[in-house]
Structures are given as structure tokens and as C-alpha cells.
Enzyme design. Structure first.
Site, PDB file in Angstrom:
ATOM      1  N   SER A   1       0.988  -1.025   0.072  1.00  0.00           N
ATOM      2  CA  SER A   1       0.103   0.398  -0.397  1.00  0.00           C
ATOM      3  C   SER A   1       1.339   0.944  -0.038  1.00  0.00           C
ATOM      4  O   SER A   1       1.429   1.125   0.403  1.00  0.00           O
ATOM      5  CB  SER A   1      -1.137   0.026   0.875  1.00  0.00           C
ATOM      6  OG  SER A   1      -0.063  -0.278   2.550  1.00  0.00           O
TER       7      SER A   1
ATOM      8  N   GLY B   1       2.909   2.897  -2.121  1.00  0.00           N
ATOM      9  CA  GLY B   1       3.750   3.195  -3.302  1.00  0.00           C
ATOM     10  C   GLY B   1       4.404   2.043  -2.309  1.00  0.00           C
ATOM     11  O   GLY B   1       6.085   2.099  -3.166  1.00  0.00           O
TER      12      GLY B   1
ATOM     13  N   GLU C   1      -6.848   3.394 -11.904  1.00  0.00           N
ATOM     14  CA  GLU C   1      -6.335   4.251 -11.966  1.00  0.00           C
ATOM     15  C   GLU C   1      -5.529   3.947 -13.189  1.00  0.00           C
ATOM     16  O   GLU C   1      -5.986   2.528 -13.695  1.00  0.00           O
ATOM     17  CB  GLU C   1      -4.943   3.730 -10.730  1.00  0.00           C
ATOM     18  CG  GLU C   1      -5.345   4.352  -9.875  1.00  0.00           C
ATOM     19  CD  GLU C   1      -3.961   4.033  -8.654  1.00  0.00           C
ATOM     20  OE1 GLU C   1      -3.350   4.523  -8.708  1.00  0.00           O
ATOM     21  OE2 GLU C   1      -3.595   3.125  -7.677  1.00  0.00           O
TER      22      GLU C   1
ATOM     23  N   GLU D   1      -4.196   0.322 -11.677  1.00  0.00           N
ATOM     24  CA  GLU D   1      -4.844  -0.420 -10.721  1.00  0.00           C
ATOM     25  C   GLU D   1      -6.826   0.203 -10.464  1.00  0.00           C
ATOM     26  O   GLU D   1      -6.462   0.850 -10.917  1.00  0.00           O
ATOM     27  CB  GLU D   1      -3.902  -0.235 -10.005  1.00  0.00           C
ATOM     28  CG  GLU D   1      -2.741  -1.166  -9.726  1.00  0.00           C
ATOM     29  CD  GLU D   1      -1.544  -0.753  -8.631  1.00  0.00           C
ATOM     30  OE1 GLU D   1      -2.157  -0.189  -7.624  1.00  0.00           O
ATOM     31  OE2 GLU D   1      -0.547  -1.053  -8.935  1.00  0.00           O
TER      32      GLU D   1
ATOM     33  N   ASP E   1      -6.813   8.088  -2.532  1.00  0.00           N
ATOM     34  CA  ASP E   1      -6.192   9.085  -1.666  1.00  0.00           C
ATOM     35  C   ASP E   1      -5.768  10.704  -2.331  1.00  0.00           C
ATOM     36  O   ASP E   1      -5.786  11.532  -2.444  1.00  0.00           O
ATOM     37  CB  ASP E   1      -3.935   8.643  -0.809  1.00  0.00           C
ATOM     38  CG  ASP E   1      -3.295   8.203  -2.611  1.00  0.00           C
ATOM     39  OD1 ASP E   1      -4.214   8.065  -3.317  1.00  0.00           O
ATOM     40  OD2 ASP E   1      -2.818   7.230  -1.343  1.00  0.00           O
ATOM     41  N   THR E   2      -5.665  10.429  -3.848  1.00  0.00           N
ATOM     42  CA  THR E   2      -5.937  11.454  -4.974  1.00  0.00           C
ATOM     43  C   THR E   2      -6.916  12.194  -5.064  1.00  0.00           C
ATOM     44  O   THR E   2      -7.171  13.321  -5.746  1.00  0.00           O
ATOM     45  CB  THR E   2      -5.100  11.297  -5.826  1.00  0.00           C
ATOM     46  OG1 THR E   2      -6.440   9.419  -6.900  1.00  0.00           O
ATOM     47  CG2 THR E   2      -3.710  10.284  -6.410  1.00  0.00           C
TER      48      THR E   2
ATOM     49  N   ARG F   1       2.212  10.648   5.991  1.00  0.00           N
ATOM     50  CA  ARG F   1       1.143  11.038   5.251  1.00  0.00           C
ATOM     51  C   ARG F   1       0.693  11.934   6.787  1.00  0.00           C
ATOM     52  O   ARG F   1      -0.131  11.652   7.323  1.00  0.00           O
ATOM     53  CB  ARG F   1       0.902  10.880   4.433  1.00  0.00           C
ATOM     54  CG  ARG F   1      -0.469  11.980   3.804  1.00  0.00           C
ATOM     55  CD  ARG F   1      -1.060  11.645   2.452  1.00  0.00           C
ATOM     56  NE  ARG F   1      -1.958  10.779   2.263  1.00  0.00           N
ATOM     57  CZ  ARG F   1      -1.400   9.215   1.780  1.00  0.00           C
ATOM     58  NH1 ARG F   1      -0.908   9.703   0.644  1.00  0.00           N
ATOM     59  NH2 ARG F   1      -2.443   8.177   1.917  1.00  0.00           N
TER      60      ARG F   1
END
Length: 387
Positions: free
Chosen positions: A159, A161, A265, A277, A284-285, A360
Site C-alpha cells: 500500500s 507505494g 488508476e 490498478e 488518496d488522490t 502522510r
């Protein structure tokens, strides 16, 4: 539809498996509809724990522990919010009559890059870049040579990245192999992807409520180390490219089935769109929708889960910028310059109980024409720092 009060014998319950910043927003939206909320995660005081009616801390990959909480709480809806959890628990819960969102099979496919890639490319026939799966460093090198450098290397399960890297030559292979071991999930098998020559990548938020499918405006985003740092909405694309993107998003979400919001994505080259994906949950984006839409992705997710109409108003362009910690701290403090709070910008601080480098902790949001919003978000995020 009837709405009840929480904490009553007839309350409607929503259980989140995973309680990060995205889950926190889902809980807030659920409470606005009078739903009783239960947040589950592997650590105490996770963001969604702080706003849910009840919370639990448990090993998310322990089937029996997850099932014990589900059977105790008897939720009307189970919303998996992270990839690293026991899929066996979800299948068993579904077998016992619990409503897993969107469904256990969809979660199983999407949490594993091998499952979703083969499903998309080989069963649905969606256009993807060339790829191979490997289990050894020697196999990784061989696959990279066959696909041609550069290649993108990812664990089949991870997850945000984690474990992802780009190998540009044979010399990078040992580093990529070691990097993959840092994944949150299963790094026993890797997907090796040929580098797709694309103009840009997007997230197309796609929601299904059992009666209709709706799309949010496409979201452009910038990643570093496989994790998002900036996103903006809408991403400018040709009408044909948008049509192709929506077609792929509908085909993959129809194939997965169930109700809820999906983050699809995609890579775009001219009018050609490649599937990358999909996540069966808010993305999150998509935090940018907190400022660009009358109903954020989190509100749309809840509406879709409940089978409510999915209409919303797109207010206008905007951008988001993620703030990532530069320190390790057991009592993180985020210092935000007052200039971030204006008539068209603000900050959301997630309240995570611990920080580590790269985690984050907050997001800055700007409402303005895309170019100005993105430029301002880049400037503003520099005024957020660890103390």
C-alpha cells in the site's frame, strides 16, 4: 430509506477495517447519516478511531480476531479500507451473511496485483502494459531484460507505494529487490511492468449503487516513490480519451461488482488509455474532492453503499498537496502557517498518533483554476512542517 439514531437497538452499523485518514472521512460522512460507526486498525488512536463510536485494535491479518469483532458487532456494512488484512475473514463473514463492500471477491482481486492484473487483462481484455510475475532476484533480472529497461517493480501486495521502484538498468536490480521487501503486505512475489510510454496518469473515481454508475471528473496526480504528493481536478483530456477511460472504469467495476466507490488508476497516451490498478474504496488522490465537489468521494462512497442516488455538483477546479513527515516522533506536531487558511484554501490535519519519515500527516487543499491551484498548493505545502 429509513435512517436511525446510533447507539440504539435498531441502529444501522458501518464497520471500517482500516482506520487511516481516508477512513476518518468515511466515518464522518457515515455519522452525518445517523449511522453507528466502528473503526478497526492495527494501532491505537488511528485517525478514524478518534471519530468513530467505538474502536478496536487488532492484528488485521488475523482471521479469527477479525471475525470475533464482526460477530460481536454484527455490522450492516463492512468496509475494508486497507489492503493488508485477512481476506479469509472477509470470505467467511460474507458466507455468514454479512455485507462486505463491495464484496469479498472484489477485495481479494484488488488487494493483490497479480489477481487484478490477470483479471483485467486476461479475463476482461482491458489494455495494459506488458508485465511478468517473479519470485526470485534471478527471475526479476530475467523479466526486466525480456521486457526491456526501464521497468517498474512492485510487490503483488502493498500500500501507499511501499516496496515500489523503477529499475533503469541491470545495476538497479539488487536495490529494487531489497526495496520490495519493505512492502506493507506480501513481497514473496513481484510484478514487473514494462514502462508504459504515457502522457499522464489519472484516477477516475467511479461509483456504483446497484442502479447506476457515475464518474467524478478525472483527477491528475504526481507521485514520488509510488505515493501521491499532488493531485488536481479536473485533468484536461480529450473527449475521446475521457470516453475510453470511462469505458475501462465501467468494465472493471462491473466485472468486480458490488456497491461503493472505486478509484480506477489509468495511463493515458493521446486517446489511448491503459488500465493500471483499481481500489474498491476512496482513493488518496481523491482528497481533492473535499474542496471541488458538493459531495466528496467519501460522501459518494457512503451513498453508493446505501444504494442512494449519486448525483453531485462539481463546484470547480482544485488541487491537493500531501504533507509528509521528515522526522520520527511519538507525539507529532504539525506547524501550519496561517497563510494556508484563506477564502480558497485550507488544511486538513489527520491527527496520526505517531510520525515517521515519509508518513502522510496532512493535506493542503486549494480551490482555483487548475494551474493556479496546483502552483499555490506547491507553495503552501512548503509552509507546513514538523516541529
Amino acid at each position: 430509506m429509513q435512517f436511525c439514531a446510533p447507539l440504539k437497538s435498531n441502529s444501522k452499523k458501518v464497520m471500517l477495517l482500516g482506520s487511516g485518514e481516508l477512513g476518518k472521512e468515511v466515518v464522518i460522512e457515515a455519522q452525518r447519516l445517523g449511522l453507528e460507526t466502528i473503526a478497526v486498525d492495527k494501532y491505537e488512536n488511528a485517525p478514524a478511531h478518534q471519530v468513530a463510536h467505538r474502536s478496536y485494535v487488532v492484528n488485521m491479518q488475523n482471521k479469527d480476531a477479525i471475525l470475533e469483532i464482526i460477530r460481536k458487532e454484527k455490522p450492516d456494512f463492512i468496509l475494508p479500507e486497507v489492503e493488508a488484512l485477512s481476506i479469509d475473514a472477509l470470505f467467511e463473514a460474507e458466507k455468514e451473511g454479512f455485507n462486505v463492500i463491495p464484496n469479498a471477491d472484489a477485495v481479494s482481486k484488488t488487494m493483490n496485483r497479480k489477481n487484478i492484473r490477470t483479471f483485467a487483462a486476461e479475463e476482461l481484455g482491458l489494455k495494459t502494459g506488458p508485465y511478468k510475475f517473479v519470485t526470485t532476484q534471478e527471475g526479476l533480472l530475467e523479466a526486466a531484460k525480456e521486457l526491456g529497461f526501464p521497468v517498474v517493480i512492485k510487490p503483488v501486495m502493498s500500500s501507499s507505494g511501499h516496496g515500489q521502484s523503477v529499475a533503469r538498468s541491470e545495476a538497479d536490480i539488487p536495490h529494487s529487490w531489497e526495496e520490495a521487501k519493505e512492502a506493507r503486505g506480501d513481497a514473496s512475489e513481484l510484478i514487473v511492468e514494462a514502462f508504459v510510454d504515457f502522457d499522464y496518469e489519472i484516477t477516475l473515481l467511479t461509483a456504483r449503487n446497484g442502479n447506476e454508475t457515475v464518474f467524478c471528473e478525472p483527477i491528475g496526480h504526481e507521485q514520488r516513490d509510488g505515493d501521491y504528493v499532488f493531485s488536481w481536478q479536473p485533468m484536461q483530456m480529450s473527449p475521446k480519451a475521457l470516453e475510453n477511460a470511462q469505458d475501462i472504469a465501467k468494465r472493471i467495476t462491473d466485472g468486480l461488482g458490488g456497491q461503493g466507490l472505486f478509484g480506477v488508476e489509468l495511463f493515458v497516451k493521446g486517446d489511448t488509455v491503459y488500465f493500471s490498478e483499481v481500489s474498491p474504496r476512496p482513493h488518496d488522490t481523491g482528497m481533492v474532492t473535499l474542496i471541488t465537489q458538493s459531495q466528496s468521494e467519501f460522501a459518494i462512497h457512503l451513498r453508493a453503499v446505501l444504494g442512494l442516488p449519486l448525483g453531485f455538483t462539481f463546484y470547480g477546479d482544485g488541487a491537493s498537496a500531501a504533507f509528509k513527515s521528515e522526522v520520527d516522533s511519538y507525539a507529532p506536531v504539525v506547524e501550519v502557517d496561517e497563510s494556508l487558511f484563506t477564502d480558497n484554501s485550507y488544511v486538513r490535519v489527520f491527527g496520526k498518533p505517531e510520525a515517521h519519515k515519509g508518513r502522510r500527516l496532512a493535506v493542503a487543499l486549494v480551490f482555483d483554476k487548475v494551474e493556479k491551484a496546483l502552483e499555490k498548493s506547491r507553495e503552501l505545502i512548503k509552509k507546513v512542517r514538523d516541529v
